[in-house]
Scaffold this active site. Sequence first.
Site, PDB file in Angstrom:
ATOM      1  N   GLN A   1       0.851  -1.197   0.000  1.00  0.00           N
ATOM      2  CA  GLN A   1       0.000   0.000   0.000  1.00  0.00           C
ATOM      3  C   GLN A   1       0.888   1.248   0.000  1.00  0.00           C
ATOM      4  O   GLN A   1       0.402   2.362  -0.093  1.00  0.00           O
ATOM      5  CB  GLN A   1      -0.885   0.036   1.248  1.00  0.00           C
ATOM      6  N   ASN A   2       2.191   1.024   0.135  1.00  0.00           N
ATOM      7  CA  ASN A   2       3.123   2.145   0.230  1.00  0.00           C
ATOM      8  C   ASN A   2       3.394   2.751  -1.145  1.00  0.00           C
ATOM      9  O   ASN A   2       3.360   2.050  -2.156  1.00  0.00           O
ATOM     10  CB  ASN A   2       4.440   1.698   0.879  1.00  0.00           C
TER      11      ASN A   2
ATOM     12  N   HIS B   1      -1.579   1.393  -4.201  1.00  0.00           N
ATOM     13  CA  HIS B   1      -1.973   2.796  -4.050  1.00  0.00           C
ATOM     14  C   HIS B   1      -1.089   3.739  -4.837  1.00  0.00           C
ATOM     15  O   HIS B   1      -1.036   4.933  -4.542  1.00  0.00           O
ATOM     16  CB  HIS B   1      -1.979   3.178  -2.556  1.00  0.00           C
TER      17      HIS B   1
ATOM     18  N   CYS C   1      -0.723  13.915 -16.199  1.00  0.00           N
ATOM     19  CA  CYS C   1      -1.699  14.971 -16.492  1.00  0.00           C
ATOM     20  C   CYS C   1      -3.115  14.395 -16.391  1.00  0.00           C
ATOM     21  O   CYS C   1      -3.418  13.360 -16.993  1.00  0.00           O
ATOM     22  CB  CYS C   1      -1.481  15.506 -17.917  1.00  0.00           C
TER      23      CYS C   1
HETATM   24  C1  BV8 Z   1     -12.162   2.933  -2.950  1.00  0.00           C
HETATM   25  C2  BV8 Z   1      -2.450   6.952  -1.080  1.00  0.00           C
HETATM   26  C3  BV8 Z   1     -14.152   2.865  -4.063  1.00  0.00           C
HETATM   27  C4  BV8 Z   1      -2.340   8.403  -1.168  1.00  0.00           C
HETATM   28  C5  BV8 Z   1      -4.141   6.111   0.433  1.00  0.00           C
HETATM   29  C6  BV8 Z   1     -16.159   3.100   5.175  1.00  0.00           C
HETATM   30  C7  BV8 Z   1     -15.887   1.764   5.448  1.00  0.00           C
HETATM   31  C8  BV8 Z   1     -15.013   1.030   4.639  1.00  0.00           C
HETATM   32  C9  BV8 Z   1     -14.399   1.640   3.544  1.00  0.00           C
HETATM   33  C10 BV8 Z   1     -14.669   2.950   3.293  1.00  0.00           C
HETATM   34  C11 BV8 Z   1     -15.540   3.687   4.081  1.00  0.00           C
HETATM   35  N1  BV8 Z   1     -15.578   4.941   3.586  1.00  0.00           N
HETATM   36  C12 BV8 Z   1     -14.775   5.017   2.501  1.00  0.00           C
HETATM   37  C13 BV8 Z   1     -14.234   3.808   2.308  1.00  0.00           C
HETATM   38  C14 BV8 Z   1     -13.299   3.420   1.240  1.00  0.00           C
HETATM   39  C15 BV8 Z   1     -11.905   3.961   1.560  1.00  0.00           C
HETATM   40  C16 BV8 Z   1     -11.453   3.452   2.912  1.00  0.00           C
HETATM   41  O1  BV8 Z   1     -11.101   2.300   3.053  1.00  0.00           O
HETATM   42  N2  BV8 Z   1     -11.459   4.363   3.912  1.00  0.00           N
HETATM   43  C17 BV8 Z   1     -11.043   3.942   5.238  1.00  0.00           C
HETATM   44  C18 BV8 Z   1     -10.068   4.959   5.819  1.00  0.00           C
HETATM   45  C19 BV8 Z   1     -12.290   3.809   6.103  1.00  0.00           C
HETATM   46  N3  BV8 Z   1     -11.082   3.405   0.527  1.00  0.00           N
HETATM   47  C20 BV8 Z   1     -10.942   4.079  -0.630  1.00  0.00           C
HETATM   48  O2  BV8 Z   1     -11.423   5.168  -0.851  1.00  0.00           O
HETATM   49  C21 BV8 Z   1     -10.176   3.329  -1.713  1.00  0.00           C
HETATM   50  N4  BV8 Z   1     -10.933   3.406  -2.925  1.00  0.00           N
HETATM   51  O3  BV8 Z   1     -12.695   2.350  -2.045  1.00  0.00           O
HETATM   52  O4  BV8 Z   1     -12.785   3.205  -4.099  1.00  0.00           O
HETATM   53  C22 BV8 Z   1     -14.699   2.877  -5.380  1.00  0.00           C
HETATM   54  C23 BV8 Z   1     -15.512   1.846  -5.737  1.00  0.00           C
HETATM   55  C24 BV8 Z   1     -16.060   1.846  -6.968  1.00  0.00           C
HETATM   56  C25 BV8 Z   1     -15.780   2.883  -7.848  1.00  0.00           C
HETATM   57  C26 BV8 Z   1     -14.926   3.936  -7.466  1.00  0.00           C
HETATM   58  C27 BV8 Z   1     -14.380   3.937  -6.232  1.00  0.00           C
HETATM   59  C28 BV8 Z   1      -8.821   3.998  -1.964  1.00  0.00           C
HETATM   60  C29 BV8 Z   1      -7.967   3.848  -0.739  1.00  0.00           C
HETATM   61  C30 BV8 Z   1      -6.554   4.372  -1.039  1.00  0.00           C
HETATM   62  C31 BV8 Z   1      -6.387   5.687  -0.358  1.00  0.00           C
HETATM   63  N5  BV8 Z   1      -5.006   6.114  -0.525  1.00  0.00           N
HETATM   64  N6  BV8 Z   1      -2.918   6.619   0.254  1.00  0.00           N
HETATM   65  C32 BV8 Z   1      -1.300   8.926  -0.237  1.00  0.00           C
HETATM   66  O5  BV8 Z   1      -0.650   8.136   0.499  1.00  0.00           O
HETATM   67  O6  BV8 Z   1      -1.127  10.134  -0.252  1.00  0.00           O
HETATM   68  S1  BV8 Z   1      -4.536   5.441   1.929  1.00  0.00           S
HETATM   69  C33 BV8 Z   1      -3.260   5.370   3.026  1.00  0.00           C
HETATM   70  O7  BV8 Z   1      -3.656   4.375   3.992  1.00  0.00           O
HETATM   71  C34 BV8 Z   1      -1.941   4.842   2.491  1.00  0.00           C
HETATM   72  O8  BV8 Z   1      -2.005   4.364   1.161  1.00  0.00           O
HETATM   73  C35 BV8 Z   1      -1.646   3.677   3.389  1.00  0.00           C
HETATM   74  O9  BV8 Z   1      -0.905   2.755   2.764  1.00  0.00           O
HETATM   75  C36 BV8 Z   1      -3.002   3.200   3.648  1.00  0.00           C
HETATM   76  C37 BV8 Z   1      -3.113   2.198   4.755  1.00  0.00           C
HETATM   77  O10 BV8 Z   1      -2.429   2.715   5.882  1.00  0.00           O
HETATM   78  P1  BV8 Z   1      -1.220   1.823   6.471  1.00  0.00           P
HETATM   79  O11 BV8 Z   1      -0.239   1.566   5.383  1.00  0.00           O
HETATM   80  O12 BV8 Z   1      -1.788   0.642   7.156  1.00  0.00           O
HETATM   81  O13 BV8 Z   1      -0.554   2.833   7.472  1.00  0.00           O
HETATM   82  P2  BV8 Z   1      -1.051   3.185   8.936  1.00  0.00           P
HETATM   83  O14 BV8 Z   1      -0.299   4.383   9.376  1.00  0.00           O
HETATM   84  O15 BV8 Z   1      -2.542   3.175   8.974  1.00  0.00           O
HETATM   85  O16 BV8 Z   1      -0.582   1.943   9.809  1.00  0.00           O
HETATM   86  C38 BV8 Z   1       0.804   1.724   9.999  1.00  0.00           C
HETATM   87  C39 BV8 Z   1       0.923   0.471  10.831  1.00  0.00           C
HETATM   88  O17 BV8 Z   1       2.311   0.173  10.961  1.00  0.00           O
HETATM   89  C40 BV8 Z   1       0.368   0.627  12.235  1.00  0.00           C
HETATM   90  O18 BV8 Z   1      -0.457  -0.485  12.531  1.00  0.00           O
HETATM   91  C41 BV8 Z   1       1.607   0.621  13.139  1.00  0.00           C
HETATM   92  O19 BV8 Z   1       1.363  -0.035  14.363  1.00  0.00           O
HETATM   93  C42 BV8 Z   1       2.561  -0.192  12.313  1.00  0.00           C
HETATM   94  N7  BV8 Z   1       3.999   0.066  12.533  1.00  0.00           N
HETATM   95  C43 BV8 Z   1       4.587   1.204  12.963  1.00  0.00           C
HETATM   96  N8  BV8 Z   1       5.938   0.994  13.006  1.00  0.00           N
HETATM   97  C44 BV8 Z   1       6.158  -0.271  12.571  1.00  0.00           C
HETATM   98  C45 BV8 Z   1       4.927  -0.864  12.272  1.00  0.00           C
HETATM   99  N9  BV8 Z   1       4.816  -2.121  11.814  1.00  0.00           N
HETATM  100  C46 BV8 Z   1       5.956  -2.828  11.664  1.00  0.00           C
HETATM  101  N10 BV8 Z   1       7.181  -2.338  11.934  1.00  0.00           N
HETATM  102  C47 BV8 Z   1       7.319  -1.067  12.394  1.00  0.00           C
HETATM  103  N11 BV8 Z   1       8.543  -0.581  12.668  1.00  0.00           N
END
Ligand code: BV8
Length: 255
Positions: free
Chosen positions: A102-103, A120, A128
Amino acid sequence: MTPVISPGLSRRIRGARSIVAFTGAGVSAESGVPTFRGADGIWSKLKPEELASMGAFMKNPSMVWEWYAHRKKIMSGITPNPGHYALARMENLAPSFAVITQNIDGLHRRAGSRTVYELHGNIERNYCMKCGTPYGDDFVVASSGVPVCPACGGLVRPDVVWFGEMLPEDAWDASVRAAEGADLFMSVGTSAVVYPAASLPLVAKRSGAYLLEINPEPTPLTPQADEYLQGASGVFLPILADALEGARRLPHSHT
Ligand code: BV8
């Protein structure tokens, strides 16, 4: 004290035919890339929808570009960490191996991973919105303010998937196939809350994979995992790679 993995997990790694690593921002945290939802995460200060969405970009393209320029700057100074290199090692040792990430930082490929599905997008790429022409960062950096396409005058945007946007079809299809075919699926460094990416661990488990989670904190996925290693990816992934390497060095017993 270096953590260890169970003999059962070592055996499972060694016997795995197809291994998939599903990674999130946590795998890049040890490279200095801020995560999204951790205590100092990006979303703790800003709302994702306010920045990583088409609505935000159309409303205020220069604010969104300021945020991405800031993140591009952070990412230009980072390097892969032991977790990334361990996954690249595992790819050379396992019969079949894929990274689904996802990165958007490109660190898996820079560490040597070859089969990488970027769900992602990738912050190093831009395009563009009107005519689709791709642009590198040099063009973006050279533009003052919001980069505009010289070919058609359209707005140039980062090649990342925003909230409400579809994931790239090829990467998504390949990731579902990899999850369905895995016998070991590792969810590493992700909070497992962003869909549809977060559905892949359960696709793998339902298809018979052993679901391993590596994360210093439990996540909504933890209760469904077959095994949860509480700790950093940069610590556990090299241990898993060593276990796999050990298998490849074992003389094949002729029973
Ligand atoms: C789509 C890119 C639909 C840009 C990102 C309600 C319920 C369910 C879903 C939804 C909802 N409302 C909306 C939705 C859909 C939405 C969604 O899921 N929202 C969530 C927040 C509720 N999803 C979307 O919109 C997706 N598209 O659904 O389209 C559709 C359908 C039909 C037709 C058209 C459209 C698109 C989602 C992509 C969004 N883009 N980023 C940018 O980065 O600028 S999301 C963003 O979150 C990043 O991509 C990231 O990768 C992603 C997930 O986060 P994580 O990678 O998990 O990072 P996070 O910080 O959360 O967690 C880090 C973890 O690492 C932690 O657990 C921590 O403990 C751990 N950690 C820390 N240190 C370490 C470690 N682990 C190991 N070692 C360490 N040292």
